[in-house]
Design a protein around this motif. Structure first.
Motif, PDB file in Angstrom:
ATOM      1  N   ASP A  88     -13.356  10.868 -65.572  1.00 31.70           N
ATOM      2  CA  ASP A  88     -14.352  10.151 -64.768  1.00 31.70           C
ATOM      3  C   ASP A  88     -15.755  10.691 -65.012  1.00 31.70           C
ATOM      4  O   ASP A  88     -16.536  10.917 -64.088  1.00 31.70           O
ATOM      5  N   PRO A 124     -19.640  10.391 -66.465  1.00 31.27           N
ATOM      6  CA  PRO A 124     -20.624   9.311 -66.593  1.00 31.27           C
ATOM      7  C   PRO A 124     -20.767   8.876 -68.044  1.00 31.27           C
ATOM      8  O   PRO A 124     -20.885   9.704 -68.953  1.00 31.27           O
ATOM      9  N   HIS A 125     -20.775   7.574 -68.253  1.00 30.52           N
ATOM     10  CA  HIS A 125     -20.682   6.996 -69.597  1.00 30.52           C
ATOM     11  C   HIS A 125     -21.827   7.418 -70.512  1.00 30.52           C
ATOM     12  O   HIS A 125     -21.612   7.977 -71.590  1.00 30.52           O
ATOM     13  N   THR A 168     -24.072  -3.236 -58.390  1.00 29.58           N
ATOM     14  CA  THR A 168     -23.666  -2.057 -57.634  1.00 29.58           C
ATOM     15  C   THR A 168     -24.342  -2.097 -56.272  1.00 29.58           C
ATOM     16  O   THR A 168     -25.302  -2.856 -56.062  1.00 29.58           O
ATOM     17  N   MET A 214     -18.274   2.619 -62.460  1.00 31.57           N
ATOM     18  CA  MET A 214     -18.194   3.129 -63.829  1.00 31.57           C
ATOM     19  C   MET A 214     -16.820   2.864 -64.439  1.00 31.57           C
ATOM     20  O   MET A 214     -15.791   2.944 -63.765  1.00 31.57           O
ATOM     21  N   HIS A 215     -16.828   2.543 -65.731  1.00 30.96           N
ATOM     22  CA  HIS A 215     -15.616   2.384 -66.530  1.00 30.96           C
ATOM     23  C   HIS A 215     -14.761   1.184 -66.113  1.00 30.96           C
ATOM     24  O   HIS A 215     -13.604   1.064 -66.514  1.00 30.96           O
ATOM     25  N   SER A 256     -21.993  -0.652 -65.606  1.00 32.70           N
ATOM     26  CA  SER A 256     -20.994  -0.913 -64.563  1.00 32.70           C
ATOM     27  C   SER A 256     -21.016  -2.372 -64.136  1.00 32.70           C
ATOM     28  O   SER A 256     -19.968  -3.019 -64.034  1.00 32.70           O
TER      29      SER A 256
END
Length: 350
Positions: free
Chosen positions: A247, A249-250, A39, A64-65, A93
């Motif tokens: 969307d 956060p995981h 990132t 993310m995702h 990520s």
């Protein structure tokens, strides 16, 4: 007793200073032109720690995702520089993007984990397109090497440590009663849960506690192994769906949903919960719910940004795709579960 256990070809390097072995691992795997993904926030740290490696190129847009459009941009960059090995540095990520590239190219992946997510241990790839997250298992997604350097976790904030650690516990909880489970994975799962539950409060209280960090990271590594070894149920499907659709956060989503999903499945998985409870010293659902509420930064899906009107959409998505789960999915009960998680209420039994 009858069961089947197929061990994946994991190659794990664990300990303080383990990141310094990345160059040797790249050479072992035949990488002449490694490609680094991370990132934007983590790339400077990755570049500084991996300075001795002459990377053919870098991509710092991991998200993310694992959005498929981001993977497409990274793939174009990888192909333009002629990379022959992928190195990911960061949490889910970065690891997800590394896996997406490995699946698309067949290149080996060295995954350097910096959180407790455990994705470095799995052949699972979850990708998002048009607000829908789809997860699949592909042997090309399993990292050729997973590097766990405890020192890399010392700078994790208490909030991220808590959410990521409870996310790891969720992997082990569902593995303990998986439809295709076995006593080997179940035993590792209980050990992982005990290690994480026993260390996360210490980590949050003192993020520089190396012993606590080591115990948490070991538990996360074991939980990731469990996640790779068996199928997941309601908890993971629900969290992936919520993350892709809204969307969210995981890790934080997993931390909020865990106890609710556990309560839903409790009537059908009492032996597994009894084993977890014995390791934790009480009722498994209550102890893990209290842990999350005490240390996690958020306790409701609403606080993460999920709109109340999204509850109906979430129920629709969950019910549209059947999958193995100890307790059959009931629309009204699923709606109640999601609403309680959205509001931050205590979990309720089915």
């Amino acid at each position: 007793m009858k069961f089947t256990y197929a061990a994946a070809p994991h190659h794990i390097i664990f300990g303080q200073g383990a990141v310094r072995q990345t160059a040797a691992e790249a050479a072992r795997l035949g990488g002449q032109r490694p490609f680094l993904v991370s990132t934007a926030g983590q790339m400077p740290k990755a570049a500084a720690l991996l300075f001795e490696i002459d990377f053919a190129g870098r991509f710092e847009g991991a998200a993310m995702h694992t959005p498929v459009d981001v993977s497409a941009h990274a793939l174009a960059r990888l192909e333009s520089v002629g990379g022959d090995l992928i190195v990911s540095f960061g949490g889910g990520s970065a690891t997800g993007l590394g896996k997406a590239l490995a699946v698309r190219t067949g290149l080996p992946l060295i995954a350097i984990g910096t959180t407790y997510g455990g994705s470095e241990m799995t052949a699972l790839l979850g990708e998002t397109s048009d607000g829908v997250k789809a997860t699949r298992r592909d042997p090309r997604a399993l990292p050729a090497a997973a590097i766990y350097d405890v020192d890399l976790t010392l700078s994790l904030s208490p909030a991220t440590s808590a959410a990521s650690g409870i996310n790891a516990i969720a992997h082990a909880v569902e593995a303990s009663y998986a439809s295709d489970g076995n006593p080997i994975v179940s035993a590792i799962a209980v050990d992982a849960i005990a290690a994480l539950a026993g260390s996360l409060r210490r980590v949050v209280a003192d993020p520089r506690d190396v012993a606590a960090r080591s115990e948490a990271l070991r538990g996360a590594c074991e939980a990731g192994l469990c996640l790779n070894g068996v199928s997941m149920g309601l908890h993971h499907k629900l969290c992936h769906m919520l993350g892709g659709a809204f969307d969210l956060p995981h890790a934080e989503t997993h931390a909020i949903v865990l106890a609710h999903a556990m309560a839903y499945n409790a009537p059908a998985v009492q032996p597994a919960y009894a084993a977890i409870g014995a390791a934790l010293g009480g009722d498994a659902v209550q102890i893990l719910d209290r842990l999350a509420r005490d240390i996690a930064p958020m306790t409701s899906l609403a606080a993460l940004g999920m709109p109340e009107e999204g509850i109906d959409r979430a129920v629709e998505l969950v019910m549209s795709k059947p999958y193995p789960n100890p307790v059959p999915l009931d629309e009204a009960r699923i709606r109640g579960l999601i609403r309680r998680a959205w509001a931050g209420e205590a979990p309720a039994a089915v």
